[in-house]
Design a protein around this motif. Structure first.
Motif, short mmCIF file in Angstrom:
data_model
loop_
_atom_site.label_atom_id
_atom_site.label_comp_id
_atom_site.label_asym_id
_atom_site.label_seq_id
_atom_site.Cartn_x
_atom_site.Cartn_y
_atom_site.Cartn_z
N ILE A 83 0.86 -1.19 0.00
CA ILE A 83 0.00 0.00 0.00
C ILE A 83 0.89 1.24 0.00
CG2 ILE A 83 -1.71 1.34 1.31
CD1 ILE A 83 -2.77 -1.30 0.16
N MET A 84 0.70 2.09 -1.01
CA MET A 84 1.37 3.39 -1.06
C MET A 84 0.30 4.45 -0.86
SD MET A 84 4.79 3.66 -1.93
CE MET A 84 5.00 5.07 -2.99
N GLY A 85 0.31 5.08 0.28
CA GLY A 85 -0.62 6.16 0.53
C GLY A 85 0.07 7.50 0.34
N GLY A 86 -0.69 8.53 0.04
CA GLY A 86 -0.08 9.85 -0.10
C GLY A 86 -1.04 10.81 -0.76
N THR A 87 -0.68 12.07 -0.74
CA THR A 87 -1.50 13.08 -1.38
C THR A 87 -1.39 12.94 -2.90
OG1 THR A 87 -0.94 14.51 0.48
CG2 THR A 87 -2.07 15.54 -1.36
N PHE A 88 -0.18 12.60 -3.38
CA PHE A 88 0.08 12.46 -4.82
C PHE A 88 -0.37 13.72 -5.56
CE2 PHE A 88 -0.62 7.85 -3.59
CZ PHE A 88 0.73 7.57 -3.49
N ASP A 89 0.21 14.86 -5.15
CA ASP A 89 -0.18 16.17 -5.67
C ASP A 89 1.00 16.89 -6.30
OD1 ASP A 89 -1.95 18.32 -6.08
OD2 ASP A 89 -1.51 19.21 -4.13
N PRO A 90 1.61 16.34 -7.37
CA PRO A 90 1.25 15.13 -8.12
C PRO A 90 2.12 13.93 -7.73
CG PRO A 90 2.79 16.38 -9.42
CD PRO A 90 2.60 17.14 -8.12
N ILE A 91 1.72 12.76 -8.21
CA ILE A 91 2.56 11.56 -8.13
C ILE A 91 3.76 11.79 -9.06
CG2 ILE A 91 1.28 10.36 -9.97
CD1 ILE A 91 1.73 7.76 -8.30
N LEU A 94 8.05 10.26 -10.32
CA LEU A 94 8.87 9.06 -10.52
C LEU A 94 9.52 8.57 -9.23
CD1 LEU A 94 10.41 9.64 -14.07
CD2 LEU A 94 8.43 8.28 -13.39
N GLY A 95 9.73 9.45 -8.26
CA GLY A 95 10.24 9.00 -6.96
C GLY A 95 9.27 8.04 -6.29
N HIS A 96 7.97 8.33 -6.37
CA HIS A 96 6.94 7.43 -5.82
C HIS A 96 7.00 6.08 -6.54
CE1 HIS A 96 4.67 11.34 -4.85
NE2 HIS A 96 4.96 10.79 -3.69
N MET A 97 7.16 6.12 -7.86
CA MET A 97 7.17 4.89 -8.66
C MET A 97 8.39 4.02 -8.34
SD MET A 97 4.37 5.59 -10.10
CE MET A 97 4.13 4.33 -11.33
N ILE A 98 9.53 4.68 -8.19
CA ILE A 98 10.77 3.95 -7.87
C ILE A 98 10.66 3.33 -6.47
CG2 ILE A 98 13.25 4.23 -7.40
CD1 ILE A 98 13.15 6.41 -9.70
N ALA A 99 10.08 4.07 -5.54
CA ALA A 99 9.87 3.56 -4.17
C ALA A 99 8.98 2.32 -4.21
CB ALA A 99 9.26 4.64 -3.28
N GLY A 139 8.47 5.70 4.09
CA GLY A 139 9.87 6.09 4.08
C GLY A 139 10.55 5.72 5.39
N ALA A 140 11.84 5.50 5.32
CA ALA A 140 12.60 5.12 6.51
C ALA A 140 12.43 6.15 7.63
CB ALA A 140 14.07 4.95 6.17
N GLN A 183 14.69 2.36 2.94
CA GLN A 183 15.94 2.94 3.42
C GLN A 183 16.66 3.64 2.28
OE1 GLN A 183 17.44 2.04 7.20
NE2 GLN A 183 18.47 0.39 6.13
N ARG A 184 16.91 4.93 2.45
CA ARG A 184 17.68 5.67 1.46
C ARG A 184 19.11 5.78 1.94
NH1 ARG A 184 13.28 8.79 2.87
NH2 ARG A 184 11.50 8.55 1.50
#
Length: 195
Positions: free
Chosen positions: A5-13, A15-20, A105-106, A131-132
């Motif tokens: 499950i990836m939750g978030g505002t996505f304002d906007p989504i 590529l960082g979200h996609m890579i995560a 996120g970590a 973990q970044r």
């Protein structure tokens, strides 16, 4: 099936979200990752700039090319402040046969004890902490019962934020390669974040 499950505002989504999501999916052996845009994020001061419908449309565009990613509108349908405990309850009721893994996120891992009704959440989901490089998480600092529910996963350091993209759009600068191309075209066509 194992569902991330990836939750978030996505304002906007972006590529960082996609890579995560892909890092979590691959490392934890997830069958799918569901992206759930929040209606009103309880921990943020400002309301999203794009409407709920626009944010859902952007998530749908972003995930459309990935066979294991889905956009889910549970929180948008419910309305109001989006608390994880409420979303998890709905997921359990609708899909009792699935195993859920909340991707965070970590930096958020160490805040888990402060989450609203974390005990209830822990009964329904496990957590994947991303973990970044340069940010270490020490699970021994968490209560043992909670630490046992967290799996740490490596991901590359991606310095992209929705705030940065909104600012570039406001200045009418290119966001190419920060978001997927379908999303870039959608944002420009709808003049999102330009005012």
């Amino acid at each position: 099936m194992k569902i991330g499950i990836m939750g978030g505002t996505f304002d906007p989504i972006h590529l960082g979200h996609m890579i995560a999501a892909e890092s979590a999916r691959e490392a934890a052996g997830l069958d799918e990752v569901w992206f759930i845009p929040t209606f009103i994020p309880p921990h943020k001061q400002n309301l999203p700039q794009a409407s709920a419908e626009q944010r859902l449309a952007m998530v749908q565009l972003a995930v459309s090319d990935h066979p294991n990613f889905r956009a889910v509108d549970y929180e948008l349908e419910r309305g109001g402040a989006s608390y994880t405990v409420d979303t998890v309850k709905v997921l359990r009721q609708l899909h009792p046969e699935l195993s859920f893994y909340y991707i965070i996120g970590a930096d958020m891992v160490m805040y888990l004890p402060k989450w609203v009704r974390i005990e209830e959440i822990m009964e329904s989901v496990s957590f994947i902490g991303l973990q970044r490089p340069g940010f270490e998480v020490n699970l021994t600092e968490l209560p043992a019962k909670l630490a046992a529910k967290v799996q740490l996963v490596e991901m590359p350091l991606i310095e992209i934020s929705s705030t940065y993209i909104r600012e570039k759009m406001r200045l009418r600068q290119s966001v190419k390669y920060l978001v997927c191309e379908k999303l870039r075209i959608y944002m420009e066509a709808n003049q999102l974040y330009e005012s």
